[in-house]
Design a protein around this motif. Sequence first.
Motif, PDB file in Angstrom:
ATOM      1  N   ASP A 109      50.508 -88.398  40.033  1.00  0.00           N
ATOM      2  CA  ASP A 109      49.379 -88.396  39.086  1.00  0.00           C
ATOM      3  C   ASP A 109      49.000 -89.636  39.046  1.00  0.00           C
ATOM      4  O   ASP A 109      47.848 -89.770  38.716  1.00  0.00           O
ATOM      5  CB  ASP A 109      50.015 -87.326  38.091  1.00  0.00           C
ATOM      6  N   VAL A 110      50.115 -90.534  38.692  1.00  0.00           N
ATOM      7  CA  VAL A 110      49.656 -91.812  38.094  1.00  0.00           C
ATOM      8  C   VAL A 110      48.912 -92.484  39.857  1.00  0.00           C
ATOM      9  O   VAL A 110      47.729 -93.320  39.681  1.00  0.00           O
ATOM     10  CB  VAL A 110      51.003 -92.804  38.181  1.00  0.00           C
ATOM     11  N   CYS A 112      47.014 -90.627  41.789  1.00  0.00           N
ATOM     12  CA  CYS A 112      45.494 -89.938  41.464  1.00  0.00           C
ATOM     13  C   CYS A 112      44.519 -90.790  40.981  1.00  0.00           C
ATOM     14  O   CYS A 112      43.274 -90.672  41.247  1.00  0.00           O
ATOM     15  CB  CYS A 112      45.548 -89.153  41.233  1.00  0.00           C
ATOM     16  N   ASN A 113      44.953 -91.389  40.069  1.00  0.00           N
ATOM     17  CA  ASN A 113      44.422 -92.398  38.608  1.00  0.00           C
ATOM     18  C   ASN A 113      43.965 -93.865  39.305  1.00  0.00           C
ATOM     19  O   ASN A 113      44.067 -94.388  39.918  1.00  0.00           O
ATOM     20  CB  ASN A 113      45.088 -92.600  37.588  1.00  0.00           C
ATOM     21  N   GLN A 123      51.938 -97.631  33.542  1.00  0.00           N
ATOM     22  CA  GLN A 123      51.596 -98.018  32.521  1.00  0.00           C
ATOM     23  C   GLN A 123      51.505 -96.673  31.866  1.00  0.00           C
ATOM     24  O   GLN A 123      50.977 -96.565  30.956  1.00  0.00           O
ATOM     25  CB  GLN A 123      51.416 -98.333  31.884  1.00  0.00           C
ATOM     26  N   SER A 124      51.522 -95.497  32.493  1.00  0.00           N
ATOM     27  CA  SER A 124      50.876 -94.480  32.204  1.00  0.00           C
ATOM     28  C   SER A 124      51.825 -93.742  30.946  1.00  0.00           C
ATOM     29  O   SER A 124      52.690 -93.813  31.137  1.00  0.00           O
ATOM     30  CB  SER A 124      51.077 -93.473  33.233  1.00  0.00           C
ATOM     31  N   LYS A 125      50.722 -93.226  30.434  1.00  0.00           N
ATOM     32  CA  LYS A 125      51.532 -92.438  29.008  1.00  0.00           C
ATOM     33  C   LYS A 125      52.167 -91.161  28.947  1.00  0.00           C
ATOM     34  O   LYS A 125      53.211 -90.534  28.573  1.00  0.00           O
ATOM     35  CB  LYS A 125      50.397 -91.957  28.006  1.00  0.00           C
ATOM     36  N   ALA A 126      51.360 -90.523  30.368  1.00  0.00           N
ATOM     37  CA  ALA A 126      51.854 -89.506  30.707  1.00  0.00           C
ATOM     38  C   ALA A 126      53.363 -89.384  31.596  1.00  0.00           C
ATOM     39  O   ALA A 126      53.814 -88.543  31.566  1.00  0.00           O
ATOM     40  CB  ALA A 126      50.537 -88.592  32.466  1.00  0.00           C
ATOM     41  N   PHE A 127      53.812 -90.701  31.987  1.00  0.00           N
ATOM     42  CA  PHE A 127      54.554 -90.402  33.379  1.00  0.00           C
ATOM     43  C   PHE A 127      55.528 -90.736  32.173  1.00  0.00           C
ATOM     44  O   PHE A 127      56.393 -90.369  32.122  1.00  0.00           O
ATOM     45  CB  PHE A 127      54.233 -91.440  34.094  1.00  0.00           C
TER      46      PHE A 127
ATOM     47  N   LEU B 337      43.941-100.138  31.110  1.00  0.00           N
ATOM     48  CA  LEU B 337      45.247 -99.365  30.663  1.00  0.00           C
ATOM     49  C   LEU B 337      44.645 -98.071  29.946  1.00  0.00           C
ATOM     50  O   LEU B 337      44.618 -97.189  29.922  1.00  0.00           O
ATOM     51  CB  LEU B 337      45.917-100.107  29.997  1.00  0.00           C
ATOM     52  N   TRP B 343      41.519 -91.505  32.302  1.00  0.00           N
ATOM     53  CA  TRP B 343      41.051 -91.091  33.256  1.00  0.00           C
ATOM     54  C   TRP B 343      42.590 -89.559  33.608  1.00  0.00           C
ATOM     55  O   TRP B 343      42.141 -88.564  33.866  1.00  0.00           O
ATOM     56  CB  TRP B 343      41.258 -91.462  34.848  1.00  0.00           C
ATOM     57  N   GLU B 344      43.647 -89.575  33.120  1.00  0.00           N
ATOM     58  CA  GLU B 344      44.407 -88.974  33.224  1.00  0.00           C
ATOM     59  C   GLU B 344      44.193 -87.778  31.819  1.00  0.00           C
ATOM     60  O   GLU B 344      44.693 -86.912  32.691  1.00  0.00           O
ATOM     61  CB  GLU B 344      46.296 -89.602  32.737  1.00  0.00           C
TER      62      GLU B 344
END
Lengths: 139, 790
Positions: A109-110, A112-113, A123-127, B337, B343-344
């Motif tokens: 998912d990261v 794909c962004n 740095q993805s929050k979801a991750f 960021l 996006w997420e």
Amino acid sequence: MAVCIAVIAKENYPLYIRSVATQNELKFHYTVHTSLDVVEEKISSVGKALGDQRELYLGLLYPTEDYKVYGYVTNSKVKFVIVVDSSNTSLRDNEIRSMFRKLHNSFTDVMCNPFYNPGDPIQSKAFNGVVSGMMVQTG
Amino acid sequence: MESLTLSDVEQKYYSELFVYCDTDNTKKVASNGRVLDLFRAAQLPSEVVLQITELCGATRLGHFGRSQFYIALKLIAIAQAGLPLRVESLNSVKDLPLPRFIVGKNEAEARHAALYQDADSQGVYPPPGVAVIPRPPGRGVQNKKGPPSTAAHPVHEVIQPLAPTIETQPEPTSPVVSPHQSPPTSPHSWRKHKRQPSGGNPDRPAAVAAPGVAWTQFREPQTGPAGADGMWPSRSPPPAGQESWVSFTADTPPSSTLPAGHPSSVQESTTVRTVTSTALPNEIQRQSSGYDDPWKITDEQRQYYINQFKTIQPDLTGFIPGSAAKEFFTKSKLPILELSHIWELSDFDKDGALTLDEFCAAFHLVVARKNGYDLPEKLPESLMPKLIDLDDSAEVPEPTADVGYSASPEEGTPNKSPSMPSLNQAWPEMNQSNEDTAIVHPVPIRMTPSKIHMQEMELKRTGSDHNHPASPLLAKPPELSEEAKLPASMKFAAANAVGDGYSSSDSFTSDPEPITRQRSQSGTSPETLKVVAPPPPPPRPHPSHSRSSSLDMNRTFAPSTAAGAVQPSAIAFPPAVPPRPLPTQTSVPVAGLRVETEAGPARGAALATTTSPQQIPQQPNFADFSQFQAFAASEQPSSLPEVDKHSEEAQVEKMAEGPAPLRTVKSDGPADDRSSAAVNSAKGSSGPLAPPPKPVRRRLKSEDELRPEDEQHGPQKSNIMAAVLATQPSIPRSAGKDKKSIQASIRRNKETNTVLARLNSELQQQLKDLLEERISLEVQLEQLRPFSHL
């Protein structure tokens, strides 16, 4: 519950590393770094059937007196390393596999962004959320 | 036309409007199109507009000169004030509010409301000056001239040619207003793209810059495209629009500070400022004030987003690839960021592309972020694609068909979502991407006749067309509405069908509202349930059956257990090959087991006596079948479990006969007899189908046990019967162990089957050899005969 989770890029530099214990964090970093050797060794040995889920999951890389290190490699040579505390009731292999699967999913998912440049630190929050869910819930 | 005296405000306003309409930059004539749009925006009945145009002399002239335009505007103001349209009133009416033009969807109102909300806490339309002012159509025009202001967004054309007049006053007032950016300007501002063009004012940029950092960000992009884009038609880079849009946030505070008075310089200045950032603040305010849910997308916003979407992807049902979206949103100058986080959140299906809904959600998040809202941790419900579909249904003009289709499913989707979250993501795509395919979806729905009937019944009961993706309704000539609904219902049905696969029952219970959908669901669910339930595997033919059928034994043995006559026929298959030791030997090991089992019972053989005579002549014939019979006998036990006890009993009896002959055979000695007996027994048992070999076996075993007891008893038959009876109690036991025994027997039967098949082939080979021998012998005989004769 993992003690430390790390995502290492193909070039063997970390994209994401997070430990649960704030102290001794360097120790975990060192452990992950040394585990890379084992990962490489396992990767090189498995030359034929690539892309097999079993191949992706490398299993227990090596145990130490305190913890065990599990490895997982994706098709793009991105490695996931999970350090688990040995004192924990040893997690079943399936649980480790599911953890890796979740990591892999959230990593894709990261990826794909479009705003994420491969090679950047994650740095993805979801991750982060996924990883937090997997870390040991210590106080 | 009489001379027209305008107040200063009016003068400014009108000139602004004129400039706005002066798309050709003639400074003399306002383009008819623009003017007409403007007049339409005034929300006056068309007759009034016609009257106005006539009054102002445009009809005469055929175009709107400046004076005519001004007169028209004044008349519009008069008309809006409710006064009769009179030429005389042009100059007589005092304190006439400036004509109000409704931009887009009540943007103007929104703006007005927003503008004065803080000031007056009312939704009253501010004095036209203020309300109208912010829209700098003129700005747009100015932009066309290449002002540094951002390019006009391709937003509503109608925009409000408001208050260009304000432009003139920006400087003095701008410092007053240092705009703080008020939050959610968003779409309005975008729409007001024109406002951005207001960047023409040198002060504006300064003023704009003052209020917000965000603005500065926009400046550059704005300046960039500014020259290129005039108003709507050009695609002002969306980001420019965005930026201006974001910058609008700053505007709202200023606008809020505007007193609800007649246009004052302050107002004007603020409005001017807002113009630059334009109208966003008003809208933003309005938005912020109007929302209970901060994440809800208003109609204007949605329309704006859709327009932006179109600039990237003309097909509203298509996707925006990630890279294009990245560029688009990068222009908003948000940190990567945050954009990544947005996006997420918005890429609902994680496919790396944005659908219209996802795009709107992302855009909305960008706007909100620009306005100072923090990004949520997870996507707000109002931004979820499924809900957005609902909003979309009213909005999207182009894909009306889709909208029409999606309308009904949309009703369902929200309901569906709770029930079938797994399908939520699928829905937007379904709705957007393929109405046609959506219609087609139902087709693959598994439909059993029962289901179809159920649907029919359902339909008749409910009177809705929804459910039937299936044929019956479709076959009927539904009305168009029904047809229109059908696809929706079909989609539902499809979804239902799909959902039913997941949880039909769930979907049922959880959807009370959309009755039709419910019906469809109810219609489909039972059907699906039926479908799901259905096919209990057809009762497997007994192994003996199959076997026997292959051997045609059922037929042969069914009629008569005695089957004496039948047996010969069955047995007659193989040529009368003398029973060979080979076959017997081969069969022995195969049948050995059975024979052994039968050994005991064989002794009884009372029945055997009766059957044996029948079998004896056939014994040779049995030779080849012995194996089969033995096999059948062996199979019988396996089939036992499947047979009810009665049949078992009957079969047991038959099997008793079988084993009896087998026993007799054995007693006779030749394995063939045994095998034949076994065959008979098998035949007998196979006839009724249930001669569960197992029970037979058990019976045999039990018979073995009993045998010694019964051996010496009188009629063997009775012994056999006793054995049979004895075995009967064993039947329950066998029934108890049926499963395992069945499986075991199945395995054994398969093994014996293979062995027998091998035997069969060998025997056939032997047969051929024998025939050849025979032929040779006969030939020799003939050769010898003449000699003999001689």
